[in-house]
Design an enzyme around this catalytic site. Structure first.
Site, PDB file in Angstrom:
ATOM      1  CB  SER B  55       5.555  -2.800   4.746  1.00 57.11           C
ATOM      2  OG  SER B  55       4.352  -2.260   4.233  1.00 57.11           O
ATOM      3  CD  GLU B  56      -0.738  -1.673   7.378  1.00 49.90           C
ATOM      4  OE1 GLU B  56      -0.621  -1.174   8.504  1.00 49.90           O
ATOM      5  OE2 GLU B  56      -1.610  -1.322   6.565  1.00 49.90           O
ATOM      6  CG  ASN B  57       2.118  -4.893   2.560  1.00 48.75           C
ATOM      7  OD1 ASN B  57       2.827  -4.162   3.245  1.00 48.75           O
ATOM      8  ND2 ASN B  57       2.306  -5.051   1.277  1.00 48.75           N
TER       9      ASN B  57
END
Lengths: 227, 221
Positions: B55-57
Site C-alpha cells: 500500500s502506497e502509504n
C-alpha cells in the site's frame, strides 16, 4: 545539555514567519500533527504555502487554516478527501492556488531537499500534463522529466516516541511523510505521543535521528480517528 | 420477454472480475492494488499463496480487513480503510514506499481506469482538462513504475460508451503503460498489434464484443 523538548505551544511555534513554506506530514488523519496545526492557526502566520498529501477535511486542522485565508498555495497529490468542502470552495472561488503533484514525486521532492539534491529526473508524469513546461531528458532510452526539490521553512511532524535529542520513532502507518518532512525542513517541529529518557529508545529502532529535528512538544492525544 | 438474442450473454460480476485477476497472480509477486474495484482482488488470493500486497502509504505485507473489534487505528491503506498486517509485514516512509513503485520493484499494479487505448495509454485520474480539483494521488507513479500494469474496469461507461479506445480523450495518467485489461466482458492483452482478446464472458461473441469496443480487437495469433 541539548534539550529540544519545549514546554509550550508558544515555544514550539516561535518565530514562524509570514510567507513560509510549510511541509505537513500525515496520510489522512494517521500520522498527521493535528495539534501542531492548531498551534500554527493560533500562532497567526499567513500567506503560507502548504505541502501536504491531502488538502484537509471538514473544518478542522489544515482545512481550518485554509478557511481562515492563511494559505496562499497548496501543493498536494490528492486534494479530495471524505469532506474536502473548504478546499473545493476556495479553489472554485480562485482564492487558493493548487499545485498538483504525483504522490511519489511529492515524497521524492522532499527526500531530495533533505539530501541536498536540488532536482532529479523521474519517469512519473512523462507524456501527461504534469510534464508540460518541464525539462525532458532521454537517459538510456527512456524519457524523464526534471523535478525540483521541495524545501520547507517549517516542517510539522507527528512521532510516536521522542527523546531530548529529537530522535524519533513512529507507529505503523503513522510514519508516512513524517521522516522526509523532518529531513526537508529548515525548522522541524514535532508532536510526540511519548517522551523517553535519552538512551531509552533502542538505537536500532530510531527512524529519524535527532539531527533532522529542532523542537519537540509532548502531545499524548491517543489514537487518530476520522479521515 | 427476457431481452433480445444479442444480449444473451452473462457479463462477469464485480466479484468474478476480481477473482479472474486474482487467479492470474502467482505466488511471490509484490502487488499494488488501486483503490476501487482493484482493492477487492486481494480478497480472492488465498492466504497460502504468498502474494505480498503493497500500500502506497508505506505498508508492505498488507492483510485482509480486520474484524470490527480488532481495528488498529494506526494501520490504514491507500484508500484510508483499516487493514491488517500479515506476519512478515513491514512499514516504511513515503519516499521508500514510492521507491518500491518508481524503482521498478513491484511485479504488478492493478488500477481502475476511465479509458485505455490500444497502444497502452491509460487515463484514470481526471475526466476533463478543467477538472475542478484534480486528484492524481499515486496513479502516475504506479503506472510509470510497476513492472506490469493491469487495468480492471467495466468494459463501457454507464451510458454504454466504449472505454477501450483508439485514443484517450481524458488526460493521460501514463502513455503506453497498460499490459492487460480485465473487464466485465473480456480479458484483453495490449500488444504491438493492439488489443488481443484472451477470453470473453460466457455467450458473448467476438463481433458483439467488438461492437462495444471503439478500438479494433484481434484474436490471438
Amino acid at each position: 545539555m541539548i534539550n529540544k523538548i519545549v514546554q509550550s505551544m508558544a515555544d514550539a511555534m516561535a518565530d514562524i514567519k509570514d510567507g513560509s513554506t510549510v511541509l505537513l506530514a500525515g496520510f489522512g488523519a494517521v500520522g498527521q500533527p493535528n495539534v501542531l496545526i492548531d498551534g500554527l492557526i493560533e500562532q497567526g502566520a499567513k500567506d503560507l504555502t502548504v505541502a501536504c498529501n491531502n488538502a484537509g477535511t471538514g473544518h478542522i486542522g489544515l482545512a481550518r487554516l485554509m478557511e481562515l485565508g492563511r494559505v496562499r498555495k497548496i501543493v498536494c497529490s490528492f486534494p479530495r478527501s471524505s469532506d474536502p468542502v473548504v478546499f473545493e470552495t476556495l479553489y472554485r472561488a480562485g482564492k487558493i492556488e493548487l499545485e498538483i503533484v504525483p504522490q511519489g514525486t511529492l515524497a521524492e521532492r522532499m527526500r531530495a531537499a533533505g539530501a541536498g539534491v536540488p532536482a532529479f529526473f523521474t519517469a512519473t508524469g512523462v507524456g501527461t500534463k504534469m510534464a508540460v513546461g518541464k525539462e525532458h531528458r532521454e537517459i538510456e532510452g527512456r524519457t524523464y522529466i526534471l523535478e525540483n526539490a521541495l524545501y520547507g521553512d517549517l516542517g510539522l511532524v507527528e512521532a510516536w516516541e521522542a527523546d531530548r535529542w529529537g530522535n524519533l520513532t513512529y507507529k505503523l502507518a503513522g510514519r508516512n511523510f513524517n521522516p522526509i518532512v523532518a529531513m526537508a525542513s529548515k525548522l522541524t517541529v514535532v508532536q510526540t505521543q511519548h517522551v523517553r529518557e535519552l538512551g531509552d529508545i533502542d538505537p536500532d529502532h530510531i527512524v529519524t535521528p535527532g539531527i533532522f529535528v529542532d523542537r519537540v512538544l509532548h502531545v499524548p492525544y491517543g489514537d487518530p480517528s476520522g479521515f | 420477454m427476457s431481452g433480445s438474442a444479442v444480449a444473451d450473454f452473462k457479463p462477469f460480476s464485480r466479484t468474478q472480475m476480481a477473482l479472474r485477476v486474482a487467479n492470474d497472480i502467482p505466488e511471490g509477486w509484490y502487488v499494488n492494488l488501486g483503490i476501487g474495484i482493484p482493492t477487492a482482488v486481494a480478497d480472492h488470493v488465498p492466504l497460502d499463496r504468498e502474494v505480498i500486497f503493497h500500500s502506497e502509504n508505506g505498508v508492505l505485507g498488507m492483510g485482509p480487513a480486520p474484524e470490527k473489534d480488532k481495528i488498529e487505528p494506526w494501520l490504514i491503506n491507500a484508500g484510508k480503510q483499516y487493514i491488517t498486517l500479515r506476519p512478515g509485514g513491514s512499514m516504511c516512509h513515503h519516499a521508500d514506499s514510492f521507491s518500491m513503485i518508481r524503482g521498478g520493484h513491484l511485479d504488478l499494479c492493478v488500477l481502475g481506469a476511465f479509458q485505455v487505448a490500444d497502444n497502452g495509454d491509460i487515463a484514470n485520474w481526471a475526466t476533463s482538462e478543467n477538472d475542478t480539483a484534480p486528484a492524481v494521488g499515486g496513479a502516475m507513479d504506479l503506472a510509470a513504475g510497476a513492472k506490469r500494469l493491469w487495468v480492471l474496469m467495466e468494459h463501457t461507461t454507464k451510458d454504454g460508451s466504449p472505454k477501450l479506445v483508439t485514443k484517450c480523450t481524458y488526460p493521460l495518467t501514463a502513455p503506453a503503460a497498460v499490459k492487460r485489461v480485465y473487464t466485465n466482458l473480456a480479458t484483453i492483452d495490449v500488444t504491438e498489434r493492439g488489443f488481443v482478446v484472451l477470453s470473453m464472458a460466457p455467450g458473448l461473441t467476438f463481433e458483439n464484443l467488438q461492437a462495444k469496443t471503439e478500438a479494433k480487437l484481434h484474436l490471438p495469433a
